[in-house]
Design a protein around this motif. Structure first.
Motif, mmCIF file in Angstrom:
data_model
loop_
_atom_site.group_PDB
_atom_site.id
_atom_site.type_symbol
_atom_site.label_atom_id
_atom_site.label_comp_id
_atom_site.label_asym_id
_atom_site.label_seq_id
_atom_site.Cartn_x
_atom_site.Cartn_y
_atom_site.Cartn_z
ATOM 1 N N ASN A 158 0.819 -1.202 0.000
ATOM 2 C CA ASN A 158 0.000 0.000 0.000
ATOM 3 C C ASN A 158 0.859 1.262 0.000
ATOM 4 O O ASN A 158 0.560 2.233 0.700
ATOM 5 N N ALA A 159 1.959 1.215 -0.768
ATOM 6 C CA ALA A 159 2.903 2.341 -0.740
ATOM 7 C C ALA A 159 2.750 3.187 -1.997
ATOM 8 O O ALA A 159 2.430 2.674 -3.064
ATOM 9 N N ASN A 160 2.972 4.469 -1.830
ATOM 10 C CA ASN A 160 2.944 5.369 -2.967
ATOM 11 C C ASN A 160 4.372 5.466 -3.525
ATOM 12 O O ASN A 160 5.158 6.324 -3.127
ATOM 13 N N CYS A 161 4.691 4.524 -4.424
ATOM 14 C CA CYS A 161 6.077 4.450 -4.924
ATOM 15 C C CYS A 161 6.364 5.541 -5.932
ATOM 16 O O CYS A 161 5.513 5.858 -6.763
ATOM 17 N N LEU A 162 7.575 6.041 -5.876
ATOM 18 C CA LEU A 162 8.003 7.045 -6.849
ATOM 19 C C LEU A 162 9.237 6.485 -7.562
ATOM 20 O O LEU A 162 10.324 6.401 -6.971
ATOM 21 N N ILE A 163 9.055 6.113 -8.815
ATOM 22 C CA ILE A 163 10.167 5.502 -9.558
ATOM 23 C C ILE A 163 11.152 6.596 -9.989
ATOM 24 O O ILE A 163 10.766 7.547 -10.664
ATOM 25 N N LEU A 164 12.416 6.456 -9.543
ATOM 26 C CA LEU A 164 13.417 7.496 -9.853
ATOM 27 C C LEU A 164 14.380 7.060 -10.949
ATOM 28 O O LEU A 164 15.177 7.868 -11.411
ATOM 29 N N GLN A 165 14.322 5.772 -11.304
ATOM 30 C CA GLN A 165 15.285 5.267 -12.291
ATOM 31 C C GLN A 165 14.631 4.315 -13.283
ATOM 32 O O GLN A 165 13.640 3.675 -12.964
ATOM 33 N N ILE A 166 15.256 4.224 -14.459
ATOM 34 C CA ILE A 166 14.875 3.207 -15.434
ATOM 35 C C ILE A 166 16.108 2.321 -15.616
ATOM 36 O O ILE A 166 17.203 2.839 -15.863
ATOM 37 N N PRO A 167 15.945 0.985 -15.450
ATOM 38 C CA PRO A 167 17.132 0.127 -15.613
ATOM 39 C C PRO A 167 17.639 0.108 -17.059
ATOM 40 O O PRO A 167 16.828 0.165 -17.999
ATOM 41 N N ILE A 168 18.952 0.032 -17.200
ATOM 42 C CA ILE A 168 19.537 -0.122 -18.542
ATOM 43 C C ILE A 168 19.997 -1.576 -18.659
ATOM 44 O O ILE A 168 20.894 -1.995 -17.933
ATOM 45 N N GLY A 169 19.339 -2.328 -19.511
ATOM 46 C CA GLY A 169 19.618 -3.775 -19.615
ATOM 47 C C GLY A 169 18.993 -4.491 -18.439
ATOM 48 O O GLY A 169 18.520 -3.861 -17.493
ATOM 49 N N ILE A 170 19.001 -5.805 -18.521
ATOM 50 C CA ILE A 170 18.397 -6.598 -17.439
ATOM 51 C C ILE A 170 19.090 -7.942 -17.380
ATOM 52 O O ILE A 170 19.729 -8.343 -18.348
ATOM 53 N N ILE A 253 9.873 12.427 3.859
ATOM 54 C CA ILE A 253 9.897 12.582 5.324
ATOM 55 C C ILE A 253 8.477 12.575 5.889
ATOM 56 O O ILE A 253 8.230 12.049 6.968
ATOM 57 N N ASN A 254 7.529 13.131 5.132
ATOM 58 C CA ASN A 254 6.126 13.116 5.594
ATOM 59 C C ASN A 254 5.445 11.771 5.410
ATOM 60 O O ASN A 254 4.248 11.644 5.649
ATOM 61 N N LEU A 255 6.188 10.792 4.915
ATOM 62 C CA LEU A 255 5.688 9.427 4.667
ATOM 63 C C LEU A 255 4.616 9.391 3.573
ATOM 64 O O LEU A 255 3.789 8.484 3.529
ATOM 65 N N ASP A 256 4.622 10.393 2.682
ATOM 66 C CA ASP A 256 3.648 10.398 1.594
ATOM 67 C C ASP A 256 4.113 9.544 0.422
ATOM 68 O O ASP A 256 3.294 8.976 -0.294
ATOM 69 N N ILE A 257 5.422 9.503 0.190
ATOM 70 C CA ILE A 257 5.927 8.725 -0.945
ATOM 71 C C ILE A 257 7.156 7.892 -0.557
ATOM 72 O O ILE A 257 7.793 8.167 0.475
ATOM 73 N N VAL A 258 7.447 6.906 -1.384
ATOM 74 C CA VAL A 258 8.648 6.092 -1.183
ATOM 75 C C VAL A 258 9.439 6.076 -2.492
ATOM 76 O O VAL A 258 9.012 5.444 -3.466
ATOM 77 N N PRO A 259 10.570 6.795 -2.559
ATOM 78 C CA PRO A 259 11.384 6.769 -3.779
ATOM 79 C C PRO A 259 11.956 5.371 -4.031
ATOM 80 O O PRO A 259 12.379 4.705 -3.094
#
Ligand SMILES: Nc1nc2c(ncn2[C@@H]2O[C@H](COP(=O)(O)OP(=O)(O)OP(=O)(O)O)[C@@H](O)[C@H]2O)c(=O)[nH]1
Length: 698
Positions: A158-170, A253-259
């Motif tokens: 139930n987390a509000n995830c914030l995607i900060l990266q796109i993987p290069i290759g896998i 810090i406000n626990l609104d999002i999770v990077p």
């Protein structure tokens, strides 16, 4: 060096077993220059897994603390890191660490995603309101899928995830990441253990997806930030990198999002960026401005600002026995400073204690320091009486912080020393080990007279016995694991106890009238209410009465198991001006409890476990049938990405001994399981017969 709190981070690394916490911590120690070589878990050379048992088994058992420095944005950041165990039997280590940390890195395996213990640590972080970032590790492994794990984190946690990266290759081809904020690609060098990396432009084929996730990122942060919102609608290109970063920090810090970021610690990719992310978004001790507590004298609420100029306050979160320095107490300083050789007040015991030495910890090594200040984590020796969860403070400014809560142990084991001559050695070992570990309890069974040790699971007790043999040189004989039941009152009773003794000289006298009731549903321990009027019992005797009842509920009236909860209302009483003293009232309460409890209706409660089984579909029928036979209740069934079935069930612990072997037989070795304590429930009547039979046999 001046303690600049703005550039301090106290963080923990927590996750399901084997997600790669220790591997990641080892990389951190290498890249920050603390270690000149990378220690590996599978070689038994990881610095943070310093216990012999950890090295042999390749798992973390005790949380280890260390400090490192990291250069980010031209500033040196001081990072205190605690690496915690993933196995559910050692969950106490995670609990106490999260209580004193300012931020957490939640690690996930890119292949396995959200696993049972990831949910547990997430809930623990929620409980202590710890801001966190997510690191999706093992991107190099076959079946890795960053975006799928992000979806699972959203759905299951139930987390509000914030995607900060796109993987290069896998998988085998995982090379690095695109940083969505700076719109740059980071590619790690395969050589030199990933110490060098290139920052280049985004690969052509990833431009579209980067733009898509950049938009999602801006939309998400604008929900929590009006300024960003208005710029976003006018012209998103006007939002600067710094504005985005500070907005993400505020919402984290406000626990609104999770990077969320990703990497492969084992293949040395992504860890430096993780360190930057910690410095960027996780809070410093001054971002969380204050800690609340109660002044034990006035019983009023007070706060301590996270500042070195305030009166000293700290919380002891871990006690460990070290073969060189003796009893070490780990603590987090919230305010003020502490010099070695000075005195502090332990506000639980009310004792003044001299701190003879203070250390900065690095795994199991101590570096002596003279002074520790607000925001820092250290360890000290010199305490005569200290327990996990004690508040340490300036004696002129007493305060008690909220306690750390620990789950009750559910599995017991009867033990006796192999050689009679070791009785004393065994009791010393047990008292030292239970002092270190609040989920390890030692008691004497009132019917059989045996010494029963209890803990969180079979592995927990196995490690304790192993430590007794290696560290304390005591060999023991042990019985089979047994369930630690509880007792519960179902009705209330009013009782008067008069304790009188005439011995010629000064006698003993105490008279108490009280009501013994079941406690509030879901509560634990004793609730004590004093309703005595007009000094019929002098005030100074009341704490002894409360203490005696607290102690008494550890022995339930039925079979001597601890009462789950109880309420005692002290209604009235009387005293004698010469013969009454604290001890008389203590004894009257203890005897009174026994006599009152005998008259109540008491039931047995049994621990129920949350069981999760991962199995190929063809074995599912057998396993579900077996769970039903064991009084289990199926809670749900899901399928993971590898087409394995996940069976979730609630099942009494007494039906789960040796379950690993049973599951192996049912699935020809292909299914795996994890279990975790869920709650206590009234046991069926045949359990009563079983207990009595066992006790009679003994
Ligand atoms: N392929 C791959 N393997 C990894 C990675 N990170 C860790 N591992 C391996 O996974 C296993 C578990 O790693 P640990 O670091 O011990 O995991 P942990 O989370 O600390 O485990 P516990 O402390 O026992 O809960 C080890 O064999 C590591 O070498 C990774 O990024 N890629």
């Amino acid at each position: 060096m001046k303690n600049n709190l703005k550039y301090t981070r106290n963080i923990g690394i927590a996750a399901h077993i084997d997600a790669g916490k220790t591997t990641t911590t080892e990389r951190i120690l290498f890249y920050t220059g603390i270690n000149h070589k990378i220690g590996e878990v599978h070689d038994g050379t990881a610095t943070m897994d310093w216990m012999k048992q950890e090295q042999e088994r390749g798992i973390t058992i005790t949380s280890a603390a260390t400090k490192c420095e990291w250069l980010y944005n031209n500033k040196i950041y001081k990072i205190n890191i605690i690496d915690t165990p993933g196995h559910v039997d050692f969950t106490v280590e995670v609990e106490r660490s999260l209580r004193v940390l300012d931020g957490m890195v939640a690690l996930f395996s890119a292949v396995d995603g959200v696993e049972p213990q990831s949910e547990t640590v997430w809930r623990q972080a929620d409980k202590y309101k710890v801001p966190r970032i997510g690191f999706v590790n093992k991107m190099d492994r076959q079946g890795a899928d960053f975006f799928n794990v992000c979806e699972q984190i959203k759905k299951n946690l139930n987390a509000n995830c914030l995607i900060l990266q796109i993987p290069i290759g896998i998988e085998n081809n995982f090379k690095g990441v695109v940083d969505i904020i700076s719109k740059k690609a980071i590619i790690w060098d395969e050589k030199n253990y990933g110490t060098s990396y290139k920052i280049t432009s985004i690969p052509e084929e990833l431009i579209k997806i980067t733009n898509k996730y950049r938009n999602i990122l801006l939309e998400t942060i604008s929900e929590y930030d009006d300024e960003i919102m208005s710029k976003y609608f006018k012209n998103p290109n006007e939002i600067s990198e710094n504005e985005i970063i500070s907005s993400i920090k505020k919402s984290t810090i406000n626990l609104d999002i999770v990077p969320l970021i990703c990497g492969s610690s084992f293949k040395n990719k992504g860890v430096q960026v993780m360190l930057d992310t910690i410095c960027r978004y996780l809070p410093s001790p001054i971002d969380i401005k204050e800690t609340k507590g109660i002044n034990p004298k006035t019983e009023k609420k007070e706060i301590r600002k996270h500042n070195s100029n305030e009166p000293f306050s700290a919380l002891a979160f871990k006690i460990a026995t070290d073969s060189f320095v003796g009893r070490l107490a780990f603590f987090r300083v919230y305010s003020g400073k502490l010099k070695s050789g000075t005195y502090i007040l332990n506000s639980r015991s009310g004792n003044k204690e001299r701190i003879s030495r203070i250390y900065q910890m690095h795994a199991n090594k101590q570096n002596p320091i003279n002074l520790i200040e607000a925001g820092d984590i250290g360890a000290a020796v010199g305490f005569k009486n200290i327990k996990t969860g004690d508040t340490l403070c300036d004696e002129n400014y007493p305060i008690i912080f909220e306690k750390i809560s620990f789950p009750d142990p559910v599995i017991g084991l009867a033990i006796e020393p192999k050689y009679k001559s070791d009785i004393e050695k065994m009791s010393l070992a047990l008292s030292k080990l239970s002092e270190e570990d609040p989920t390890f309890i030692v008691r004497n069974d009132k019917y059989t007279g045996q010494t029963i040790i209890s803990g969180m699971g079979e592995l927990h007790l196995e490690i304790i016995l192993d430590r007794m043999e290696r560290e304390f040189k005591v060999k023991v004989n042990k019985g089979n694991p047994q369930v630690e039941y509880k007792e519960a009152l179902t009705n209330s009773i009013e009782h008067r106890e008069i304790y009188k003794k005439q011995t010629g000289g000064r006698g003993k006298y105490a008279d108490i009238l009280f009501r013994l009731e079941p406690g509030k549903k879901g509560s634990q321990g004793l609730e004590f209410i004093n309703k005595v009027k007009g000094g019929n019992i002098p005030k100074e005797y009341i704490p002894s009465i409360e203490k005696a009842f607290k102690e008494a509920i550890k022995n339930g009236p039925l079979y001597g198991y601890e009462l789950e909860n109880a309420k005692v209302i002290l209604i009235d009483g009387s005293y004698h001006s010469v013969d009454s003293d604290q001890l008389s009232f203590e004894l009257a309460s203890k005897i009174g409890f026994k006599n009152a409890a005998k008259k109540t209706n008491t039931i047995i409660l049994e621990p129920i476990m949350k069981l999760e089984v991962l199995t190929p579909p063809e074995n599912m029928g057998n396993i579900v049938g077996d769970i039903n036979k064991r009084r289990g209740i199926i809670q749900g069934m899901e399928e993971n990405r590898s087409n394995l079935k996940i069976i979730k069930a609630l099942i009494p612990l007494s039906e789960l001994f040796g379950y690993v072997t049973i599951l192996r037989t049912l699935s020809s070795g292909r299914a795996t399981s994890t279990m975790e304590f869920y709650n206590y429930k009234p046991a069926p009547s045949n359990i009563y017969d079983k207990i009595i039979l066992k006790k009679l046999k003994k």
